[in-house]
Design a protein around this motif. Sequence first.
Motif, PDB file in Angstrom:
ATOM      1  N   GLY A 374      -1.299  -5.432   7.776  1.00 28.83           N
ATOM      2  CA  GLY A 374      -1.960  -6.842   7.420  1.00 28.83           C
ATOM      3  C   GLY A 374      -1.063  -8.039   7.411  1.00 28.83           C
ATOM      4  N   ARG A 379      -3.836 -10.607   7.981  1.00 28.80           N
ATOM      5  CA  ARG A 379      -5.006 -10.184   7.123  1.00 28.80           C
ATOM      6  C   ARG A 379      -4.738  -9.424   5.970  1.00 28.80           C
ATOM      7  N   SER A 380      -5.674  -8.780   5.083  1.00 28.54           N
ATOM      8  CA  SER A 380      -5.332  -8.076   3.900  1.00 28.54           C
ATOM      9  C   SER A 380      -5.238  -6.795   4.351  1.00 28.54           C
ATOM     10  N   GLU A 383      -8.703  -5.253   4.364  1.00 25.93           N
ATOM     11  CA  GLU A 383      -9.211  -5.499   5.684  1.00 25.93           C
ATOM     12  C   GLU A 383      -8.857  -4.548   6.750  1.00 25.93           C
ATOM     13  N   HIS A 386     -10.353  -1.200   5.911  1.00 26.44           N
ATOM     14  CA  HIS A 386     -11.912  -1.168   6.317  1.00 26.44           C
ATOM     15  C   HIS A 386     -12.355  -0.741   7.295  1.00 26.44           C
TER      16      HIS A 386
END
Length: 501
Positions: A374, A379-380, A383, A386
């Motif tokens: 991430g 990004r997290s 994410e 996912h």
Amino acid sequence: MSEPAYIPLYTAAQVRELDRIAIQERGIAGYELMCRAGRALADCVVRRWPQFSRVCIVCGAGNNGGDGYVLARLLREAGIEVTLLALADPDTLRGDAAQAAGDYRAAGGVITAYTGELPGDAELLVDALLGTGLDRPVEGRYRAAIEALNRHPAPLLAVDVPSGLHADTGAILGVAAQAACTLTFIGRKRGLYTGAGGHYAGSVEFADLAVPPDIYATQRAGVELVDGSPLEQLWAPRRRDAHKGDFGHVLVVGGNTGMNGAARLAAEAAARCGAGLVSVATRAVHAPVLNAGCPELMVHAVERAAELGPLLGRATVVVIGPGLGRDAWSQQLLGRVLESEQPLVVDADALNLLAQDRLRRGNWILTPHPGEAGRLLARSSAEVQHDRFTALERMVADYGGSVVLKGAGSLIGDAASGMRLCARGNPGMASGGMGDVLSGVLGALLAQGLPRFEAACAGVWLHAVAADRAAGRGERGLLARDLLPWLRTLVNPGGTEQAPA
């Protein structure tokens, strides 16, 4: 060691195309494929749960539900008591699913509308609710049904894909059925093997439904499952006149204040996987004691980046990151290592520093866990999880070389070689130091001459299988150093069956 096996994994769209070709171009009736799926499911039930005599099948509206109707008919023929609960009015079904429901009724089967309750005496549940086309969160009655399935104490068999699981990514679409076993058809769906997919799918079995083997050539699988030892074909037996210089020199850079254990784990893993020589560059305070218990390691006190020069000159491969930290010392050492031309394995805090000052390079292996991935992608971690496949593709594009996205169903990617997935490993690996061991394994394989992508795939497989062997007495309490004797066993011929001394 077992014969190496790279098994193709497909997207749902690719499997639908394989299904279409089988039906429209090869003349296999769709209902015939559905009946084959039902037979495979029935065989699975009888083989895995031979003592069960009461089965509850919950059916949806599409072909997934149709598979459930065929299964129900076949189980009744075998003398098993079946309760079939339908979330969709069987009179509204179309195509093959309608025929399956009709044949079940004609054979004396009873269809009961699902009203929110599952039979308490059911010994086995079957999820035939939703197929592979799901791409939005599950809602309403279907969500409630999945939640009821998960609350029931009986084990669950999922038809093709657990309902609520994204077949392509392994992401949970609001809620997903928790299966003990998933029987998937025609092509293995890649979402079953990574992220949350492995947890919800349980034990994955596969049935090709006897579709013509040559049709698989029409779909290029973008991901391959590493299902056996990659080393058998990669390594030739060592020459009898070999010497330590033939097997490379790994330099581990790390072990900042209070974190010398990380560097030690990486270094000893490299030694146990066959590197000829292993050196460690670490803080001066750690140098006198870091090789206690492993005197084969050559430990050097390095307080200034300039002191790395001679060590880099002798190294074949550099592993940087285990216990590195993020202070000025860490940044200086990473900067000096990045000036060198040696192949690199970049892990842990070296990745976090790299995320702050991005660089692209062709001769390294990056080994981020989802949090580090991430940061590399801004990004997290949520994410990343996912859609792990897309995250890996982006890291390869942004940073070059080979990238290992760690976690359940670790992914290995390289722009020139594609993507592979290792589904081995276990939850006991969720403990400190496991990533440090992996970085040492990768360094050793590179040092011994394996090509970068193949070294990354073989290293991930070795690490995961060693953890599975080490977890034989239980996953809780598994330590990173428990893998070391198994690593030595696995890198030698016949090692998949031998026990460590």
